[in-house]
Write a protein that holds these residues in place. Structure first.
Motif, PDB file in Angstrom:
ATOM      1  N   ILE A 314       0.831  -1.209   0.000  1.00 25.08           N
ATOM      2  CA  ILE A 314       0.000   0.000   0.000  1.00 25.08           C
ATOM      3  C   ILE A 314       0.864   1.256   0.000  1.00 25.08           C
ATOM      4  O   ILE A 314       0.547   2.247  -0.672  1.00 25.08           O
ATOM      5  CB  ILE A 314      -0.971  -0.024   1.209  1.00 25.08           C
ATOM      6  CG1 ILE A 314      -2.045  -1.063   0.908  1.00 25.08           C
ATOM      7  CG2 ILE A 314      -1.574   1.362   1.476  1.00 25.08           C
ATOM      8  CD1 ILE A 314      -3.223  -1.045   1.810  1.00 25.08           C
ATOM      9  N   LEU A 315       1.993   1.186   0.696  1.00 28.96           N
ATOM     10  CA  LEU A 315       2.904   2.340   0.710  1.00 28.96           C
ATOM     11  C   LEU A 315       3.406   2.630  -0.704  1.00 28.96           C
ATOM     12  O   LEU A 315       3.390   3.778  -1.168  1.00 28.96           O
ATOM     13  CB  LEU A 315       4.087   2.068   1.638  1.00 28.96           C
ATOM     14  CG  LEU A 315       5.149   3.184   1.679  1.00 28.96           C
ATOM     15  CD1 LEU A 315       4.558   4.456   2.260  1.00 28.96           C
ATOM     16  CD2 LEU A 315       6.364   2.758   2.469  1.00 28.96           C
ATOM     17  N   ILE A 316       3.832   1.556  -1.399  1.00 30.97           N
ATOM     18  CA  ILE A 316       4.355   1.753  -2.761  1.00 30.97           C
ATOM     19  C   ILE A 316       3.270   2.352  -3.663  1.00 30.97           C
ATOM     20  O   ILE A 316       3.516   3.300  -4.417  1.00 30.97           O
ATOM     21  CB  ILE A 316       4.839   0.393  -3.342  1.00 30.97           C
ATOM     22  CG1 ILE A 316       6.157   0.002  -2.688  1.00 30.97           C
ATOM     23  CG2 ILE A 316       5.019   0.488  -4.854  1.00 30.97           C
ATOM     24  CD1 ILE A 316       7.323   0.915  -3.002  1.00 30.97           C
ATOM     25  N   VAL A 317       2.056   1.804  -3.569  1.00 29.83           N
ATOM     26  CA  VAL A 317       0.966   2.304  -4.416  1.00 29.83           C
ATOM     27  C   VAL A 317       0.685   3.777  -4.104  1.00 29.83           C
ATOM     28  O   VAL A 317       0.560   4.613  -5.006  1.00 29.83           O
ATOM     29  CB  VAL A 317      -0.313   1.455  -4.211  1.00 29.83           C
ATOM     30  CG1 VAL A 317      -1.496   2.116  -4.902  1.00 29.83           C
ATOM     31  CG2 VAL A 317      -0.092   0.048  -4.749  1.00 29.83           C
ATOM     32  N   ALA A 318       0.652   4.104  -2.810  1.00 33.20           N
ATOM     33  CA  ALA A 318       0.361   5.491  -2.421  1.00 33.20           C
ATOM     34  C   ALA A 318       1.429   6.439  -2.941  1.00 33.20           C
ATOM     35  O   ALA A 318       1.131   7.526  -3.442  1.00 33.20           O
ATOM     36  CB  ALA A 318       0.256   5.605  -0.906  1.00 33.20           C
ATOM     37  N   ILE A 319       2.687   6.011  -2.855  1.00 34.16           N
ATOM     38  CA  ILE A 319       3.771   6.901  -3.299  1.00 34.16           C
ATOM     39  C   ILE A 319       3.751   7.049  -4.812  1.00 34.16           C
ATOM     40  O   ILE A 319       3.956   8.135  -5.348  1.00 34.16           O
ATOM     41  CB  ILE A 319       5.125   6.367  -2.810  1.00 34.16           C
ATOM     42  CG1 ILE A 319       5.232   6.605  -1.306  1.00 34.16           C
ATOM     43  CG2 ILE A 319       6.274   7.062  -3.515  1.00 34.16           C
ATOM     44  CD1 ILE A 319       6.466   6.077  -0.682  1.00 34.16           C
ATOM     45  N   LEU A 320       3.457   5.934  -5.507  1.00 35.38           N
ATOM     46  CA  LEU A 320       3.346   6.016  -6.970  1.00 35.38           C
ATOM     47  C   LEU A 320       2.247   6.996  -7.351  1.00 35.38           C
ATOM     48  O   LEU A 320       2.429   7.853  -8.210  1.00 35.38           O
ATOM     49  CB  LEU A 320       3.033   4.638  -7.557  1.00 35.38           C
ATOM     50  CG  LEU A 320       4.241   3.750  -7.841  1.00 35.38           C
ATOM     51  CD1 LEU A 320       3.780   2.393  -8.323  1.00 35.38           C
ATOM     52  CD2 LEU A 320       5.160   4.405  -8.866  1.00 35.38           C
ATOM     53  N   LEU A 321       1.093   6.870  -6.688  1.00 41.13           N
ATOM     54  CA  LEU A 321      -0.023   7.781  -6.968  1.00 41.13           C
ATOM     55  C   LEU A 321       0.382   9.223  -6.719  1.00 41.13           C
ATOM     56  O   LEU A 321       0.140  10.106  -7.540  1.00 41.13           O
ATOM     57  CB  LEU A 321      -1.231   7.428  -6.092  1.00 41.13           C
ATOM     58  CG  LEU A 321      -2.035   6.206  -6.507  1.00 41.13           C
ATOM     59  CD1 LEU A 321      -3.120   5.930  -5.495  1.00 41.13           C
ATOM     60  CD2 LEU A 321      -2.643   6.427  -7.888  1.00 41.13           C
ATOM     61  N   ASN A 322       1.032   9.444  -5.575  1.00 40.71           N
ATOM     62  CA  ASN A 322       1.476  10.798  -5.239  1.00 40.71           C
ATOM     63  C   ASN A 322       2.415  11.352  -6.290  1.00 40.71           C
ATOM     64  O   ASN A 322       2.258  12.465  -6.775  1.00 40.71           O
ATOM     65  CB  ASN A 322       2.187  10.800  -3.885  1.00 40.71           C
ATOM     66  CG  ASN A 322       1.243  11.178  -2.768  1.00 40.71           C
ATOM     67  OD1 ASN A 322       0.127  11.611  -3.038  1.00 40.71           O
ATOM     68  ND2 ASN A 322       1.669  11.006  -1.550  1.00 40.71           N
ATOM     69  N   ALA A 323       3.419  10.537  -6.642  1.00 42.05           N
ATOM     70  CA  ALA A 323       4.452  11.016  -7.566  1.00 42.05           C
ATOM     71  C   ALA A 323       3.854  11.278  -8.950  1.00 42.05           C
ATOM     72  O   ALA A 323       4.122  12.292  -9.568  1.00 42.05           O
ATOM     73  CB  ALA A 323       5.573  10.000  -7.654  1.00 42.05           C
ATOM     74  N   ARG A 324       3.025  10.365  -9.442  1.00 47.69           N
ATOM     75  CA  ARG A 324       2.487  10.495 -10.803  1.00 47.69           C
ATOM     76  C   ARG A 324       1.400  11.561 -10.870  1.00 47.69           C
ATOM     77  O   ARG A 324       1.524  12.537 -11.580  1.00 47.69           O
ATOM     78  CB  ARG A 324       1.922   9.158 -11.271  1.00 47.69           C
ATOM     79  CG  ARG A 324       2.951   8.079 -11.402  1.00 47.69           C
ATOM     80  CD  ARG A 324       3.743   8.176 -12.711  1.00 47.69           C
ATOM     81  NE  ARG A 324       4.782   7.172 -12.739  1.00 47.69           N
ATOM     82  CZ  ARG A 324       6.004   7.368 -12.261  1.00 47.69           C
ATOM     83  NH1 ARG A 324       6.328   8.528 -11.730  1.00 47.69           N
ATOM     84  NH2 ARG A 324       6.905   6.424 -12.301  1.00 47.69           N
ATOM     85  N   LEU A 325       0.337  11.351 -10.085  1.00 42.40           N
ATOM     86  CA  LEU A 325      -0.812  12.258 -10.173  1.00 42.40           C
ATOM     87  C   LEU A 325      -0.440  13.647  -9.711  1.00 42.40           C
ATOM     88  O   LEU A 325      -0.840  14.644 -10.287  1.00 42.40           O
ATOM     89  CB  LEU A 325      -1.964  11.725  -9.311  1.00 42.40           C
ATOM     90  CG  LEU A 325      -2.647  10.492  -9.864  1.00 42.40           C
ATOM     91  CD1 LEU A 325      -3.786  10.079  -8.970  1.00 42.40           C
ATOM     92  CD2 LEU A 325      -3.170  10.764 -11.268  1.00 42.40           C
ATOM     93  N   PHE A 326       0.372  13.686  -8.677  1.00 41.35           N
ATOM     94  CA  PHE A 326       0.721  14.960  -8.068  1.00 41.35           C
ATOM     95  C   PHE A 326       1.385  15.882  -9.081  1.00 41.35           C
ATOM     96  O   PHE A 326       0.969  17.008  -9.293  1.00 41.35           O
ATOM     97  CB  PHE A 326       1.670  14.690  -6.911  1.00 41.35           C
ATOM     98  CG  PHE A 326       1.744  15.817  -5.959  1.00 41.35           C
ATOM     99  CD1 PHE A 326       0.648  16.621  -5.748  1.00 41.35           C
ATOM    100  CD2 PHE A 326       2.918  16.078  -5.279  1.00 41.35           C
ATOM    101  CE1 PHE A 326       0.720  17.668  -4.861  1.00 41.35           C
ATOM    102  CE2 PHE A 326       2.988  17.120  -4.392  1.00 41.35           C
ATOM    103  CZ  PHE A 326       1.893  17.914  -4.187  1.00 41.35           C
ATOM    104  N   SER A 327       2.403  15.359  -9.766  1.00 35.69           N
ATOM    105  CA  SER A 327       3.113  16.207 -10.716  1.00 35.69           C
ATOM    106  C   SER A 327       2.180  16.613 -11.849  1.00 35.69           C
ATOM    107  O   SER A 327       2.267  17.711 -12.383  1.00 35.69           O
ATOM    108  CB  SER A 327       4.337  15.477 -11.259  1.00 35.69           C
ATOM    109  OG  SER A 327       3.947  14.250 -11.816  1.00 35.69           O
TER     110      SER A 327
END
Lengths: 334, 250
Positions: A314-327
């Motif tokens: 879940i941590l990896i998924v959350a960070i991926l979401l943050n990094a991709r969607l966020f930018s």
């Protein structure tokens, strides 16, 4: 992007800009809230025991130490630092509390447990801020040394706590909720206020964002670093007291890998590991999410070893979401 | 300090016989620079002519080997950045000035936030109001002071950095390459800002490689060549070609 200088104040593009800014600032909180909501519904449907008052009250007590330390850790990580020693401080504080309470005054034991945390945090902070060492290295050293100290004073045994003064800190109830939950609520509220509404909170963000700019503005950056690391030490000591009081026993082994759980919670909540951006509410929700995952998986009678695996995924998924969607959403220029 | 001893003929900034050696290289060999009240001086010279070192000395970041720096007649030589700032010298460094993760008002008030004494609570409302007022005074059009600086264009950020320096009410504003890396329209905005600031009585020293900008805002050019004063001229006395020739030491 919609930030042209010529845009009149009431323009449509401007309102879109404001909305983007809202999403930009709260993206971490929004995404972790969504994850928590999905997990909540999933466990409620899949198990009979999850959505019961008893279980939820217990989860709210179990997650309290993580929530409390995650709030302080948010300050540290937002400055661009890290504190790896909180788990060891928790263990030392829990052990010292039990040992001193057994042979002497419970009040002295409580004060000592908190002062130990504060003192170690002060050393971490001083070495980082004034010794110009990386907080990663300083607190890694403290992680090892403090755990060793806890083992040394306990000989590896756990010590029972029988004090009527200390036990309510873990097991007392008020309005249906346990004391640790109330402590966590107070710490989150205080942390939120300080982070968002005081100069100290503003400077914590500024240190992580552009320390040189803050220094030129006449603020002593070192004092901010010293303060945040001292704060995590103190709060980790408090978490040790809560944990030992709840278990009615102080063990030098408690809090092993606790630092990683706390950091996971903070990152899940949308705080940037590079500093400059943090959310107290996000960290609290992140900590609750981790607690709900481990509770739900246990209730599902899944092999207990699946808990850390799931949390990691879940941590990896959350960070991926943050990094991709966020930018993509923020359109941040650097 | 007695007032009235300073007549208006005292220059705002007076640097005399400034020398500086870095190892074997003598970067400045007896440079003089005076700046009057509200005057915009374009400090030009080829790379290595010593412009930036001279300005770092004015800002207190570099100590001269010999020579004298006076602001409003008061000696300031080698007394450090804090003293320079107290004497009213503000320097805007590109990209070093702002916190990307803090909003416009937060950046303008960084280090001197307004807060309520009892609760220690930041007075966000008042800071946003005053920030909007400050920006309006300088004709900087930023519609929402709640915007994060990270989301803004280079020109807007430069404008905020300058606005922040101006809100310290400096006597002298030093701008090192303020228009490098800006779009054409943003350059115009920044130049207008420099004009506005100087009409408020603030002296400006401008270092830039965009010589055409200097003809728009500077009252006087000071040309350094290999660490000495080479030429001094006004925009009406010369043209772009003349300025380039002077920069090459001819």
């Amino acid at each position: 992007m919609s930030t042209e200088t010529v845009t009149p104040p009431t323009g449509r593009a401007d309102r879109r800009g404001a909305r983007q800014d809202f999403v930009h600032r709260n993206f971490g909180v929004l995404s972790i809230s969504a994850v928590l909501a999905v997990l909540f519904v999933f466990f409620s449907v899949q198990t009979d025991a999850f959505l019961t008052t008893n279980n939820l009250v217990n989860v709210a007590r179990q997650v309290a130490p993580t929530v409390v330390v995650a709030v302080a850790m948010t300050f540290v990580i937002t400055t661009g630092n890290i504190d790896l020693s909180v788990g060891s401080i928790l263990g030392l504080s829990a052990a010292a509390l039990a040992i001193v309470a057994e042979s002497g005054s419970a009040v002295v034991a409580l004060v000592l447990a908190l002062v130990l945390g504060l003192g170690i945090g002060l050393v971490n902070g001083a070495l980082t801020a004034f010794g110009k060492l990386q907080s990663f290295i300083v607190t890694l050293a403290a992680l090892t040394a403090v755990r060793g100290l806890a083992l040394l004073i306990t000989d590896g045994y756990s010590t029972p706590i029988t004090s009527d003064f200390l036990l309510p800190i873990g097991n007392g109830r008020l309005a249906g909720l346990y004391t640790p939950t109330w402590i966590a609520v107070v710490v989150v509220a205080a942390g939120w206020y300080v982070f968002n509404h005081t100069r100290f909170g503003r400077y914590v963000v500024a240190v992580g964002s552009n320390a040189e700019s803050l220094r030129r503005a006449g603020v002593d950056v070192r004092r901010i670093q010293l303060a945040v690391l001292t704060l995590t030490g103190l709060v980790a000591g408090l978490a040790g007291v809560i944990t030992a009081a709840r278990l009615a026993s102080g063990s030098s082994n408690s809090g092993t890998l606790f630092e990683l759980e706390v950091i996971t919670a903070v990152v899940l909540g949308g705080t940037a590991l590079m500093g400059g951006k943090g959310s107290i509410i996000g960290s609290a929700i992140g900590a609750v999410t981790l607690g709900v995952i481990s509770n739900g998986l246990v209730l599902l009678r899944v092999d207990v070893y699946w808990v850390p695996i799931t949390q990691g995924l879940i941590l990896i998924v959350a960070i991926l979401l943050n990094a991709r969607l966020f930018s993509g959403i923020s359109g941040q220029r650097t | 300090m007695t007032s009235g001893t300073r007549d208006l003929s005292t220059p705002r900034v007076e640097m005399r016989g400034i020398r500086k050696r870095f190892g074997a290289l003598e970067v400045l060999r007896g440079v003089d620079l005076t700046v009057g009240r509200g005057e915009v001086v374009g400090l030009v010279g080829d790379n290595g002519a010593g412009k930036s070192t001279l300005m770092k000395m004015l800002a207190g970041a570099v100590v001269p080997d010999s020579g004298e720096i006076r602001v409003d007649g008061t000696a300031l030589t080698g007394s450090g950045p804090r003293a320079a700032r107290a004497a009213g010298i503000e320097m805007v460094y590109q990209d070093l000035a702002l916190c990307n993760d803090v909003d416009v008002a937060g950046n303008l008030f960084l280090g001197r936030e307004i807060y309520r004494p009892l609760s220690r609570r930041l007075d966000h409302k008042r800071m946003h109001e005053e920030a909007a007022k400050d920006l309006a005074t300088l004709h900087i059009r930023i519609s929402d002071t709640r915007q994060l600086v990270a989301t803004m264009s280079g020109g807007q950020r430069q404008a905020i950095a300058i606005a922040r320096a101006v809100t310290f009410e400096p006597k002298v504003l030093v701008l090192d390459e303020p228009t490098a890396a800006l779009a054409a329209r943003e350059v115009e905005m920044t130049l207008q800002l420099i004009r506005d600031v100087s009409t408020r009585g603030v002296s400006v020293v401008l270092i830039t490689h965009r010589l055409q900008d200097l003809f728009e805002v500077a009252d006087r050019f000071v040309v350094l060549y290999e660490g000495v004063n080479h030429r001094q001229m006004t925009p009406s006395e010369t043209d772009l070609g003349g300025l380039v020739t002077a920069m090459m030491g001819k």
